[in-house]
Enzyme design. Structure first.
Site, short mmCIF file in Angstrom:
data_model
loop_
_atom_site.label_atom_id
_atom_site.label_comp_id
_atom_site.label_asym_id
_atom_site.label_seq_id
_atom_site.Cartn_x
_atom_site.Cartn_y
_atom_site.Cartn_z
N SER A 104 0.82 -1.21 0.00
CA SER A 104 0.00 0.00 0.00
C SER A 104 0.86 1.27 0.00
CB SER A 104 -0.97 -0.04 1.19
OG SER A 104 -1.93 0.97 1.12
N ASP A 247 -2.45 6.40 -3.36
CA ASP A 247 -1.27 5.77 -2.76
C ASP A 247 -0.84 4.62 -3.67
OD1 ASP A 247 -3.40 4.11 -2.18
OD2 ASP A 247 -2.59 3.49 -0.24
N ASP A 249 -1.19 1.39 -3.90
CA ASP A 249 -2.12 0.39 -4.45
C ASP A 249 -3.49 0.99 -4.75
OD1 ASP A 249 -2.99 0.68 -1.82
OD2 ASP A 249 -3.50 -1.44 -1.60
N ASP A 251 -5.91 2.32 -3.00
CA ASP A 251 -7.12 2.17 -2.18
C ASP A 251 -7.38 3.43 -1.37
OD1 ASP A 251 -5.13 1.90 -0.27
OD2 ASP A 251 -5.91 0.04 0.60
#
Length: 454
Positions: A104, A247, A249, A251
Site C-alpha cells: 500500500s 497511494d 495500491d 485504495d
C-alpha cells in the site's frame, strides 16, 4: 511469536519478513481455507492474483501463485493492478479468492500479502487465523491433472474495472459527465498509474498526470497521498480545477483544491455524504468513520442531519460496521473511502470519480464544498516507552482526561489510543484553536508519561 496477520494482511520488509517461502506457504494455506466449496461437486477453485509495481512483487506474486496452483487452484495473474480493482474482479470473475501483493502506502522495500474471499470481501480475523494455523503443516498436495493452472490476463479484466467505476457516475459513450473539468492526478508511481488517469479521461476530464512512471523502485517516493506537496504545486501551476492523489495500491484518495490546499479524507467523506443524502441515496442517513476522524466532520454531519458511527482505526472495521448495519458510505481521514453501492473496499479511483462528479454537478469549486466540512485544530503526541495497557485504567490518567474534556466542552475532544504494535500511547486533542489543542495535549501527555512510565 505474535499474530502474523495485521490490520491489513501480512506486511513487512520484503525478502526478510515477507519471503518467497512464506508467500508460497500462504498461497497453499489460503487455497485450503478459501478454496473449499460444498455447493459444487468436482469444482476447481479459481483465484485472481495482482500486485503493485514494486520490484519484490514480481517474485512474491509468482510464489503465491505457485502455492495456489500447487494446491489445485487455477490462477489468473492480473499483473499490476490496484487493490480495489482486484477486489472487484474477484466478484466479477466469480473467483473463489483473490490475493493482492502490496504494501500500500509503505516505502518500496516493504511488501505485503492480503487476501479476499468470494465476492471481493476482506477476511475476518477468524479466517485469517485458519490460514495462519495451516502454515508449515506439510499438507498433502494434488498431482497429475489435479494441479492448478496459471494464465496471465491480457488486460481484459482490468478493462472491466475501468468500465465499472466510470459507469458508476453515469459515463456512457454518449455521456461524459466530467467534461469541462481539468484534474491533476498524482499516481504515486503505483498501481493506478495507467488505470487512474484512464478512468478520469473516459469520464470526460482533461487530465494532467504526475508520478505515473513506475520502475519498481519509485513507488510512493515523495509522491502520492502520503506526499501531496508536488501535486499541490502542480494543481496551481496547471490551473487545474483540483487534483487527486492515490497511494501505491490506489485504495486511498486525497484531494487538493484549485489553490493548492489539501482536502483530506474526512472532508471528502463529508462532501459525498451530503451529496448522497440530498439524492436520497445515503442509507439510513448515516456515515461510518473511525475514532480518528476530526470533530469538525462530526459536527458538520450533525448540522446536515446525518448520523455518524465511529469504529476502531482501520478500513476493515469501517467496512465490518457498514456491512452489519447496512450503511452505504464510510472511511478514514487517510483517504480510504468505501462506497458500498459500487465497491467492497476503499477505492481511490472510484472516490476521485465521485468527488469530481459532485464538483461538476454542484457548479461549485472543491474549495467551497470542502469549506462546509471544517477541520478543527488537532494535536497528536506519541508518548513512548509507557505501559499502554494501563492507559484506560490508571486513576490519574483517567482524571486528567476527564478534566481536559471538561475544559474543551462541546468544542473539542480528547482521544487516548494505545498503539497496536509499540509501547506507545497516542494522545490526540481537538479544540477550537491550535493553541488550546497544543496546551491540553501537552499537559495530558505529561501525565501519561509520568504515570505510565516503564
Amino acid at each position: 511469536m505474535g499474530r502474523l496477520f495485521g490490520t491489513d494482511g501480512v506486511r513487512g520488509l520484503a525478502n526478510r519478513d515477507v519471503t518467497v517461502e512464506l508467500a508460497l506457504d500462504l498461497g497453499s494455506a489460503a487455497a485450503d481455507v478459501l478454496g473449499r466449496r460444498t455447493d459444487t461437486v468436482g469444482h476447481r477453485p479459481k483465484a485472481v492474483v495482482g500486485r503493485d509495481p514494486r520490484a519484490s512483487g514480481e517474485f512474491l506474486s509468482a510464489a503465491v501463485s505457485a502455492g495456489l496452483a500447487g494446491s489445485g487452484v487455477d490462477v489468473v495473474d492480473l499483473g499490476v493492478v490496484p487493490t480495489p480493482a482486484l477486489a472487484f474482479l474477484v466478484s466479477a470473475m466469480q473467483a473463489d479468492l483473490g490475493v493482492m501483493v502490496s504494501a500500500s502506502h509503505n516505502p518500496m522495500p516493504d511488501n505485503g500479502i492480503k487476501f479476499f474471499a468470494r465476492g471481493g470481501l476482506k477476511l475476518d480475523d477468524g479466517v485469517e487465523d485458519e490460514i495462519e494455523a495451516l502454515l508449515g503443516t506439510g499438507r498433502e498436495r494434488p498431482t497429475g491433472a489435479d494441479v492448478g493452472r496459471i494464465r496471465a490476463d491480457e488486460g481484459i479484466a482490468v478493462r472491466q474495472y475501468v468500465d465499472h467505476v466510470t459507469a458508476s457516475i453515469g459515463t456512457t459513450p454518449d455521456h461524459r459527465p466530467l467534461e469541462g473539468l481539468r484534474i491533476a492526478v498524482d499516481a504515486a508511481n503505483g498501481a493506478a498509474s495507467q488505470v487512474g488517469p484512464e478512468a478520469l479521461r473516459q469520464a470526460g476530464a482533461d487530465v494532467v498526470v504526475i508520478n505515473a512512471s513506475p520502475d519498481g523502485r519509485n513507488i510512493n517516493e515523495k509522491a502520492g497521498s502520503t506526499h501531496p506537496e508536488q501535486l499541490q504545486a502542480v494543481v496551481v501551476a496547471a490551473e487545474a480545477d483540483f487534483g487527486v492523489a492515490f497511494d501505491g495500491d490506489a485504495d486511498r484518495c486525497l484531494a487538493v483544491d484549485h489553490g493548492g490546499v489539501l482536502v483530506d479524507g474526512d472532508q471528502i467523506l463529508g462532501i459525498l455524504a451530503k451529496s448522497l443524502r440530498v439524492d436520497g441515496r445515503l442509507p439510513q442517513d448515516t456515515l461510518v468513520v473511525t475514532v480518528m476522524s476530526n470533530l469538525g466532520l462530526l459536527l458538520a454531519m450533525r448540522d446536515a442531519g446525518i448520523a455518524t458511527r465511529q469504529t476502531a482505526v482501520g478500513d476493515r472495521y469501517v467496512l465490518e460496521d457498514m456491512r452489519t448495519g447496512g450503511f452505504g458510505l464510510g472511511g478514514e481521514q487517510s483517504g480510504h473511502i468505501i462506497l458500498a453501492e459500487h465497491a467492497t473496499t476503499g477505492d481511490g479511483v472510484l472516490t476521485a470519480l465521485h468527488l469530481a462528479a459532485r464538483v461538476k454537478a454542484s457548479g461549485q469549486r472543491l474549495a467551497d464544498l470542502a469549506a462546509e466540512i471544517p477541520r478543527l485544530p488537532q494535536t497528536l503526541i506519541n508518548v513512548k516507552d509507557v505501559d499502554k495497557t494501563r492507559a484506560g485504567t490508571d486513576e490519574r490518567v483517567v482524571e486528567a482526561v476527564e478534566a481536559s474534556e471538561a475544559v474543551l466542552g462541546e468544542t473539542g475532544r480528547v482521544l487516548l489510543r494505545p498503539s497496536g504494535t509499540e509501547p506507545v500511547v497516542r494522545v490526540m486533542v481537538e479544540a477550537a484553536s491550535q493553541a488550546q489543542a497544543d496546551g491540553v495535549a501537552e499537559r495530558l501527555a505529561a501525565v501519561v508519561r509520568e504515570q505510565l512510565a516503564l
